[in-house]
Design a protein around this motif. Structure first.
Motif, PDB file in Angstrom:
ATOM      1  N   VAL A  40       0.867  -1.175   0.000  1.00  0.00           N
ATOM      2  CA  VAL A  40       0.000   0.000   0.000  1.00  0.00           C
ATOM      3  C   VAL A  40       0.907   1.229   0.000  1.00  0.00           C
ATOM      4  O   VAL A  40       1.631   1.467   0.969  1.00  0.00           O
ATOM      5  N   ASP A  41       0.890   1.970  -1.090  1.00  0.00           N
ATOM      6  CA  ASP A  41       1.803   3.097  -1.253  1.00  0.00           C
ATOM      7  C   ASP A  41       1.428   4.279  -0.360  1.00  0.00           C
ATOM      8  O   ASP A  41       0.244   4.567  -0.156  1.00  0.00           O
ATOM      9  N   ALA A  42       2.463   4.967   0.113  1.00  0.00           N
ATOM     10  CA  ALA A  42       2.262   6.217   0.842  1.00  0.00           C
ATOM     11  C   ALA A  42       2.198   7.355  -0.170  1.00  0.00           C
ATOM     12  O   ALA A  42       3.039   8.250  -0.191  1.00  0.00           O
ATOM     13  N   THR A  43       1.190   7.283  -1.037  1.00  0.00           N
ATOM     14  CA  THR A  43       1.031   8.234  -2.134  1.00  0.00           C
ATOM     15  C   THR A  43      -0.405   8.738  -2.163  1.00  0.00           C
ATOM     16  O   THR A  43      -1.341   7.964  -1.953  1.00  0.00           O
ATOM     17  N   THR A  44      -0.565  10.032  -2.409  1.00  0.00           N
ATOM     18  CA  THR A  44      -1.897  10.591  -2.579  1.00  0.00           C
ATOM     19  C   THR A  44      -2.313  10.436  -4.036  1.00  0.00           C
ATOM     20  O   THR A  44      -1.724  11.042  -4.930  1.00  0.00           O
ATOM     21  N   TYR A  45      -3.304   9.585  -4.267  1.00  0.00           N
ATOM     22  CA  TYR A  45      -3.863   9.415  -5.607  1.00  0.00           C
ATOM     23  C   TYR A  45      -5.152  10.229  -5.713  1.00  0.00           C
ATOM     24  O   TYR A  45      -5.848  10.443  -4.721  1.00  0.00           O
ATOM     25  N   ILE A  46      -5.443  10.665  -6.918  1.00  0.00           N
ATOM     26  CA  ILE A  46      -6.572  11.565  -7.141  1.00  0.00           C
ATOM     27  C   ILE A  46      -7.501  10.958  -8.190  1.00  0.00           C
ATOM     28  O   ILE A  46      -7.034  10.399  -9.187  1.00  0.00           O
ATOM     29  N   THR A  47      -8.790  11.065  -7.965  1.00  0.00           N
ATOM     30  CA  THR A  47      -9.778  10.622  -8.951  1.00  0.00           C
ATOM     31  C   THR A  47     -10.529  11.833  -9.499  1.00  0.00           C
ATOM     32  O   THR A  47     -11.046  12.647  -8.730  1.00  0.00           O
TER      33      THR A  47
END
Length: 312
Positions: A40-47
């Protein structure tokens, strides 16, 4: 992890250890479960979500915007297209529930950044949201079960929360060409002046699309075919909105620590996405998983993070 929380967890650790020993002795070591190795990446993904509906002429313009915004933050932007009533994949119960639960605007032609209504010029908002610290992340495994896809989600916390509720849900999405697939499934779309046109019997772009991050690059060219990206096809009938309440899986209810993991064997997060006639003819299929946050006193849910994978 605070000392008190460790003490409270001791009985649970002992139970898990005993269970693991029993499984190992019978040849069923839980360490072999692929969910354990899922990162589980420590990344902010955007939809970015479009609510024009795939058959609306404006959906061609939305397809252009989708490409431009996805190119602006490569690998960080996911797409979702919520079908309107005129769409062959429209499901009133699912669509209305999602729109009324998660979005602050009614299902009218609009774009949303995560679940916030935005103007079509949303570069500034993208920059702001993309720089927010990651507080929780999500990933998933997807298995074809014949008449449905099983989603096993995994959630990891990177920050502390107290008195906060989290909800998890997944959707099946598909890419479609703007044409009639037969059998009552038609995504045929009229052109949108200045953006799309009919060329050789296909809906194509009538202009070049310059990159928003590098004006010397062209993201799509005049004559390129239009695709209706990531159209919502199906959801778990029992969990589509607001989804699985994570508080009921977490033994500490609405209290979360950085490092907390959910979705393992002891805290399963399973969702079923039924196949449909539309999913069988889609050019490509995706599963999108979302985790929403709701604080005490909040009127609306906030999309905290998301992840999306192509499954066909």
């Amino acid at each position: 992890m605070p000392f008190l929380k460790i003490v409270r967890l001791l009985p649970v650790f002992i139970l898990i250890l005993c269970t693991h020993c029993k499984r190992s002795g019978s040849g069923g070591d839980s360490l072999d479960d692929p969910i354990n190795a899922l990162q589980v990446d420590a990344t902010t993904y955007i939809t970015i979500t479009n609510t024009y509906g795939p058959n609306d002429p404006a959906s061609g313009a939305a397809a252009a915007l989708f490409q431009l915004y996805a190119d602006y933050l490569p690998g960080r932007i996911f797409l979702m297209n919520i079908p309107s009533q005129s769409s062959p994949v429209y499901n009133q119960g699912v669509t209305d529930s999602i729109m009324n639960t998660f979005f602050k605007k009614p299902p009218i032609p609009s774009l949303h950044l995560n679940n916030e209504y935005v103007d079509i010029n949303l570069v500034d908002q993208l920059d702001i949201v993309s720089k927010r610290p990651v507080k929780v992340g999500v990933n998933h495994l997807v298995t074809d079960k014949g008449d449905y896809y099983e989603v096993r989600a995994k959630v990891k916390f990177f920050d502390f929360f107290s008195g906060t509720s989290f909800y998890l849900t997944s959707y099946l999405l598909g890419d479609f060409e703007p044409r009639d697939y037969g059998g009552g499934i038609s995504f045929a779309t009229m052109p949108f002046p200045g953006v799309t046109e009919i060329s050789g019997g296909r809906l194509t772009f009538s202009t070049d699309g310059q990159s928003l991050r590098d004006t010397n690059r062209v993201v799509f060219r005049k004559g390129d075919p239009v695709i209706h990206y990531r159209v919502l096809i199906s959801a778990d009938s029992a969990k589509f909105a607001p989804g699985i309440l994570l508080d009921t899986v977490n033994i500490f209810g609405r209290s979360y620590d950085a490092g907390d993991l959910f979705g393992l064997r002891q805290t399963p997060l399973n969702i079923k996405l039924p196949k449909t006639p539309s999913s069988e003819v889609a050019e490509r299929l995706y599963v999108a998983t979302f985790i929403f946050r709701k604080e005490d006193g909040d009127e609306f849910y906030k999309l905290e993070n998301t992840f999306q994978t192509q499954i066909r």
